[in-house]
Scaffold this motif. Structure first.
Motif, short mmCIF file in Angstrom:
data_model
loop_
_atom_site.label_atom_id
_atom_site.label_comp_id
_atom_site.label_asym_id
_atom_site.label_seq_id
_atom_site.Cartn_x
_atom_site.Cartn_y
_atom_site.Cartn_z
N SER A 184 48.31 27.95 37.96
CA SER A 184 47.06 27.49 38.56
C SER A 184 47.35 27.15 40.02
CB SER A 184 46.53 26.25 37.84
OG SER A 184 46.31 26.53 36.46
N ALA A 185 46.63 27.82 40.93
CA ALA A 185 46.87 27.63 42.36
C ALA A 185 45.55 27.82 43.11
CB ALA A 185 47.94 28.61 42.85
N THR A 186 45.63 28.09 44.41
CA THR A 186 44.46 28.45 45.21
C THR A 186 44.78 29.73 45.96
OG1 THR A 186 45.13 27.27 47.21
CG2 THR A 186 43.92 26.00 45.53
N LEU A 187 43.75 30.34 46.55
CA LEU A 187 43.99 31.55 47.33
C LEU A 187 45.03 31.33 48.42
CD1 LEU A 187 40.43 33.10 47.87
CD2 LEU A 187 42.35 34.16 46.68
N GLU A 188 45.02 30.13 49.00
CA GLU A 188 45.93 29.84 50.10
C GLU A 188 47.36 29.57 49.64
OE1 GLU A 188 43.84 26.60 51.81
OE2 GLU A 188 43.00 27.79 53.45
N PHE A 233 47.29 40.43 50.28
CA PHE A 233 46.22 39.57 50.81
C PHE A 233 45.98 39.86 52.29
CE2 PHE A 233 45.99 35.66 47.78
CZ PHE A 233 45.57 36.50 46.76
N LYS A 234 47.06 40.10 53.04
CA LYS A 234 46.92 40.37 54.47
C LYS A 234 46.21 41.69 54.71
CE LYS A 234 49.59 40.75 58.75
NZ LYS A 234 50.95 40.71 59.36
N GLN A 235 46.63 42.75 53.98
CA GLN A 235 46.02 44.06 54.15
C GLN A 235 44.56 44.05 53.71
OE1 GLN A 235 48.61 46.66 51.92
NE2 GLN A 235 50.02 46.96 53.64
N GLY A 236 44.26 43.29 52.67
CA GLY A 236 42.88 43.21 52.18
C GLY A 236 42.03 42.21 52.93
N LYS A 237 42.61 41.56 53.95
CA LYS A 237 41.92 40.55 54.75
C LYS A 237 41.31 39.45 53.88
CE LYS A 237 40.89 43.83 58.48
NZ LYS A 237 39.86 44.48 59.31
N VAL A 238 42.05 39.13 52.82
CA VAL A 238 41.62 38.05 51.93
C VAL A 238 41.81 36.71 52.62
CG1 VAL A 238 42.05 36.95 49.70
CG2 VAL A 238 42.22 39.44 49.91
N LEU A 239 42.88 36.60 53.37
CA LEU A 239 43.18 35.39 54.13
C LEU A 239 43.41 35.76 55.59
CD1 LEU A 239 45.64 33.61 51.66
CD2 LEU A 239 43.25 33.01 52.11
N PRO A 240 43.10 34.89 56.53
CA PRO A 240 42.48 33.58 56.31
C PRO A 240 41.02 33.72 55.88
CG PRO A 240 42.60 34.03 58.64
CD PRO A 240 43.34 35.16 57.96
N SER A 241 40.57 32.77 55.09
CA SER A 241 39.21 32.83 54.57
C SER A 241 38.68 31.43 54.38
CB SER A 241 39.22 33.56 53.22
OG SER A 241 38.02 33.34 52.52
N PRO A 242 37.36 31.24 54.63
CA PRO A 242 36.77 29.91 54.39
C PRO A 242 36.83 29.52 52.92
CG PRO A 242 35.06 31.55 54.86
CD PRO A 242 36.37 32.19 55.18
N GLY A 548 28.03 45.30 58.83
CA GLY A 548 28.32 43.88 58.99
C GLY A 548 28.63 43.16 57.70
N ALA A 549 28.50 43.85 56.55
CA ALA A 549 28.77 43.19 55.27
C ALA A 549 30.27 43.07 55.07
CB ALA A 549 28.15 43.98 54.13
N ARG A 550 30.69 41.97 54.45
CA ARG A 550 32.10 41.80 54.13
C ARG A 550 32.45 42.66 52.95
NH1 ARG A 550 33.83 35.96 53.00
NH2 ARG A 550 35.73 37.11 52.60
N ARG A 551 33.57 43.34 53.00
CA ARG A 551 34.01 44.16 51.88
C ARG A 551 34.52 43.25 50.77
NH1 ARG A 551 33.53 49.84 51.76
NH2 ARG A 551 35.59 50.02 50.82
N ARG A 552 34.08 43.53 49.57
CA ARG A 552 34.57 42.86 48.37
C ARG A 552 34.50 41.35 48.50
NH1 ARG A 552 34.51 45.62 44.02
NH2 ARG A 552 35.88 44.01 43.21
N ARG A 553 33.30 40.84 48.67
CA ARG A 553 33.13 39.41 48.78
C ARG A 553 33.59 38.72 47.50
NH1 ARG A 553 27.08 38.31 50.15
NH2 ARG A 553 26.91 39.67 48.35
N THR A 554 34.10 37.53 47.63
CA THR A 554 34.53 36.77 46.46
C THR A 554 33.61 35.59 46.18
OG1 THR A 554 36.02 35.43 47.82
CG2 THR A 554 36.94 37.39 46.79
N THR A 555 32.51 35.52 46.90
CA THR A 555 31.59 34.43 46.67
C THR A 555 30.36 34.95 45.96
OG1 THR A 555 30.64 34.75 48.86
CG2 THR A 555 32.38 33.11 48.64
#
Length: 555
Positions: A184-188, A233-242, A548-555
């Motif tokens: 159990s962790a977080t994206l960061e 995560f870096k290649q997928g631009k998952v982070l940094p993320s709000p 302008g849409a984010r690819r593969r949003r996680t929200t």
């Protein structure tokens, strides 16, 4: 079990100092609530739930249940002088002391929640009776939805690690294990946790899956290894993320390998997974359609395009209902759920119920109208065997026969803007028709600004049009859907209206049925997914293709 002994799920009597149910709400999917949890929620006087699961459990609570807000202040807030609002334990104890039945809902399972344990001890210390309703643990439910089994027939060891509280010794023990680890962790923090395991001795090429928003339609899973997750995560631009602080479940071990997940990912591979689908109907009308869309993985959003109002002159309806009771009619034909509702309301006004239909034949234009009648306590005698429309109803309607039909009159309660197809057809079959305006349809008020913006800006992945009027009214109150939005129409006439309004029709139902319309959209979504995979492309929703849409949003 002794037949005379009480059921273990029977509710205990509430003592003068109340009763508390500690309830596991699961990882997020409302369908994972247990039957016992639903029972407890229905009986609650007070519902104290973590914000993450409040919407999951509130649906099953009775109207008027007290839901005090639960606010947990972190260290930063306390340091900044933000006042700490009463914590969960105080809220629970205060409500229980007042003699009420309290449900304390937590994410996952209460047995794995340290705070819930402290609250149970507080109840025990004051002699307040409590019970525990287990829930699906997040660390178990999320991998199941991600298509990542934790064990196989070899019975591999499974360990659970919370990265937030793990000590150096814990990482060393986990790193030296060759079994499955559920972290159990977080994206960061998940990449740092992976590095800890490698440092402790786990091989860098050990498969790893990371799932965010597990068991919900926002779920997304990444497959990598302990050594590559940071790069993925870096290649997928998952982070940094709000959303970096969002909880994730990471599974470390051979069971999470990408080739296995390809075969076992049953949830994220649903044909409309994560699609926001606009349904221009009221919640009552859209209930079964929305349920069907959810079964395909979609997130339905109901927007009423018409409002129903009483007729301007109610006398005609009143006379017809009285005639129904006095035996004026052989048949009554319902052409919509709203017609059923209008007659039912008039019945209730006169103190009547479904028994007033005794001796009268009842027809329904389709399955939804028939279901509304059954809910009223009336089983229709006639539902079209083919097309669910006025024309379909006429195909099965028997001609008037003076020998077998003592009365030649049909009561037809319907909308003020209904077509004359059914009336003309019944007259041609020899029937007399009392064509009565049971309700008026007017254009609904515009939806909220954010919904209008999503419609025009491409925030919806698809819209289902079930009639020409839904096309006209939606465009009139909210604007034209964006050109990336998939347009699905129930039939040629509706499709023609959509095209006249400048819309590109992508999906046409093979039959004029809302169920078949949803099925056709699901088939379209599945074909689109298969085509993307065959081309080696990332599977993306239509709304993610807009500028302008984010690819593969996680929200």
């Amino acid at each position: 079990m002794n037949p005379s002994s009480p059921s273990p799920s029977a509710f205990p009597a509430v003592a003068a100092h109340g009763h508390v149910t500690f309830l596991g709400a699961g990882p997020g999917d409302p369908g994972l609530l247990t039957l016992r949890a639903v029972e407890a929620l229905a009986a609650a006087d007070v519902l104290i739930a973590e914000p993450e699961v409040l919407d999951v459990v509130r649906t099953h609570a009775r109207a008027g249940v007290d839901t005090p807000q639960l606010t947990v202040a972190d260290e930063a807030s306390a340091a900044a002088g933000v006042p700490v609002i009463r914590d969960a334990a105080n809220l629970v104890m205060e409500a229980a002391r007042s003699g009420r039945r309290v449900v304390r809902a937590v994410t996952g399972d209460p047995g794995l929640d340290g705070s819930a344990t402290d609250e149970m001890l507080a109840c025990a210390g004051e002699g307040i009776p409590f019970e525990v309703v287990p829930g699906v643990a997040t660390a178990v439910g999320v991998p199941a939805y991600a298509g990542v089994p934790l064990r196989d027939k070899t019975g591999a060891d499974v360990r659970f690690v919370d990265a937030r509280t793990a000590t150096a010794r814990c990482w060393i023990e986990a790193g030296s294990s060759d079994g499955t680890l559920v972290v159990s962790a977080t994206l960061e923090t998940v990449a740092a946790a992976a590095a800890e395991l490698v440092t402790a001795g786990r091989k860098p090429d050990t498969p790893l899956t990371v799932t965010v928003a597990g068991t919900t339609t926002r779920q997304r899973t990444w497959s990598a290894t302990l050594g590559t997750i940071a790069q993925v995560f870096k290649q997928g631009k998952v982070l940094p993320s709000p959303e970096g602080a969002r909880p994730v479940i990471a599974v470390v071990g051979e069971h999470g390998a990408a080739e296995r997940r390809e075969d076992l990912s049953w949830f994220e591979s649903k044909p409309l997974f994560g699609w926001r689908v606009l349904v221009p109907r009221t919640k009552e009308q859209a209930a079964s359609l929305s349920d069907q869309l959810r079964s395909y993985g979609a997130v339905p959003h109901e927007v009423p395009t018409i409002a129903v109002e009483p007729p301007r002159t109610p006398q005609q309806m009143e006379r017809a209902v009285k005639g129904l009771v006095t035996g004026r009619y052989e048949w009554i034909a319902f052409t919509s759920v709203n017609a059923v509702k209008a007659v039912r309301e008039k019945f209730e006004e006169y103190g009547l119920d479904a028994r007033a239909f005794a001796g009268i034949k009842v027809a329904a234009v389709g399955e939804q109208t028939a279901a509304a009648l059954v809910e009223f306590g009336v089983k229709p005698d006639l539902v079209p065997s083919g097309e669910q429309s006025a024309a379909g109803l006429l195909e099965d309607w028997p001609p008037y026969d003076p020998v077998f039909d003592p009365i030649d009159r049909v009561f037809l309660p319907r909308a003020d803007i209904a077509t004359e197809t059914l009336v003309a057809g019944l007259i041609e079959l020899g029937w007399e028709v009392d064509d009565v305006t049971a309700y008026r349809t007017v254009r609904a008020s515009p939806p909220p600004a954010d919904t209008r913006e999503a419609i025009k800006g491409g925030g919806f992945d698809a819209v289902l049009f079930t009639s020409s009027s839904t096309v006209r009214n939606l465009v009139g109150i909210a604007g034209k859907p964006h050109n990336v939005t998939v347009i699905a129409c129930i039939g040629p006439a509706t499709a023609k209206t959509a095209e006249e309004h400048g819309l590109r029709v992508d999906v046409l139902s093979p039959e004029p049925s809302v169920s078949k319309l949803a099925e056709a959209l699901a088939e379209y979504g599945a074909a689109r997914r298969d085509a993307a995979k065959a081309a080696g492309e990332t599977v993306a929703r239509p709304s993610e293709r807009r500028p302008g849409a984010r690819r593969r949003r996680t929200t």
